[in-house]
Design an enzyme around this catalytic site. Structure first.
Site, PDB file in Angstrom:
ATOM      1  N   GLN A  27    -109.337   0.942-123.771  1.00  0.00           N
ATOM      2  CA  GLN A  27    -107.857   0.760-123.538  1.00  0.00           C
ATOM      3  C   GLN A  27    -107.239   1.929-123.828  1.00  0.00           C
ATOM      4  OE1 GLN A  27    -106.138  -2.686-124.758  1.00  0.00           O
ATOM      5  NE2 GLN A  27    -106.891  -3.947-123.042  1.00  0.00           N
ATOM      6  N   TYR A  54    -118.699  -3.044-128.651  1.00  0.00           N
ATOM      7  CA  TYR A  54    -117.295  -2.819-128.336  1.00  0.00           C
ATOM      8  C   TYR A  54    -117.332  -1.668-127.582  1.00  0.00           C
ATOM      9  CZ  TYR A  54    -115.812  -6.512-131.498  1.00  0.00           C
ATOM     10  OH  TYR A  54    -115.392  -7.516-132.205  1.00  0.00           O
TER      11      TYR A  54
END
Length: 333
Positions: A27, A54
């Site tokens: 992000q 992740y």
């Protein structure tokens, strides 16, 4: 910053743990991620949580780069294994000995460290004998690549079985990492009592319900542009909360927060920390300035009147079904 013991061990961790799920490597840009990590360090956070899955391993690399140059002994670095990584081949997932041994080496390389303080089973693997998994974890500890072991989202029976095997193998299973917040209390009926009995602490994720408990999602109004509700991954977790009744109840928590000099996010983090079985609340950040707000919840005591007032506002909107703590029946690929 306040510090708490993790499970029945001598390891202390910060009440606020910085986690980089959904942010590092995906992000936000790497320089912003580094600024967030440094802001966490400046705020007194010493505990950092990540996972190999992740951003398909990139988040570990970003965290390792951001922590480079810090005194390793002053940090507690956690990571996890289970979900598919890399090319996601048939052995690139789960808790087999093969995947665990290969994954810890990859994680250490990306994190730029010789060991992690806590290595966690990211879910329970129904396709691998628990004995194989725990033996592999014990060998990781004995090799010095991890100091302690933990799990994430395991049920009470799974915790009890895993803890017994770990004890037989001479290693310490000291933590569980579940979702927990005012609206999601499924660990309270079974997982927390079992953990208290076994000497296992909770490191809880989503203490602000993916942002819902900040009050930024207003009843009758669309989600703010760029918020987590519009994110494909986070949206799966927020969807259950995005209804008029819950969003209205969250707004009704504002007077309780104000009475304690807190905003809604701080109230939510402080609330999970009132549970004595919770060692730390996991928080993330997309901007460095968000860190200070989260840290303000550390050390806050909510009296009985405040806790009862919160319960009165939330009422039966809180999910408490223990059967909702579960892992995939088959390995994720």
């Amino acid at each position: 910053m306040e510090f708490r013991y993790l499970g029945h061990s001598g390891l202390k961790i910060s009440e606020i743990t910085y986690g980089n799920w959904l942010t590092h490597g995906s992000q936000i840009e790497n320089d912003v991620a580094t600024d967030c990590v440094h802001a966490a360090l400046d705020a007194g956070i010493t505990t950092f949580d990540t996972a190999d899955v992740y951003a398909n391993t990139v988040a570990e690399q970003v965290l390792g780069d951001a922590l480079a140059g810090q005194r390793r002994e002053s940090l507690e670095i956690f990571t996890k294994v289970y979900f598919p990584t890399g090319p996601k081949g048939h052995n690139d997932t789960g808790l087999s000995r093969k995947h665990i041994m290969e994954s810890i080496n990859g994680s250490l390389t990306r994190l730029g460290t010789d060991y992690v303080d806590l290595y966690q089973a990211h879910r329970y693997d129904h396709e691998t004998p628990l004995e194989e998994t725990m033996q592999a974890f014990a060998d990781v500890v004995r090799s010095g690549k991890a100091l302690y072991i933990g799990v994430s989202e395991w049920t009470a029976p799974q915790l009890r079985a895993g803890h017994a095997l770990a004890k037989d193998l001479g290693v310490q299973l000291i933590s569980n990492q579940p979702q927990y917040n005012m609206l999601w209390r499924v660990i309270e009926p079974e997982v927390v009592p079992t953990s208290e009995d076994l000497g296992i602490s909770q490191i809880v994720w989503s203490p602000i319900a993916q942002g819902v408990l900040t009050g930024k999602y207003l009843p009758g109004q669309p989600a703010p542009e760029g918020s987590r509700a519009s994110d494909k991954e986070a949206g799966k977790f927020i969807e259950r909360y995005m209804n008029e009744e819950i969003l209205t109840a969250v707004q009704n928590l504002k007077p309780i927060a104000a009475d304690h000099g807190l905003d809604l996010a701080q109230l939510a983090v402080a609330w999970v920390l009132q549970n004595p079985n919770v060692a730390s609340a996991l928080v993330g950040a997309s901007r460095p300035e968000q860190i200070a707000g989260n840290v303000a919840a550390a050390g806050v005591t909510l009296d009985d009147a405040a806790m009862h007032a919160i319960d009165a506002v939330i009422g039966d909107l809180a999910e408490q079904d223990p059967s909702l703590t579960k892992s995939p029946e088959t390995r994720v690929s």
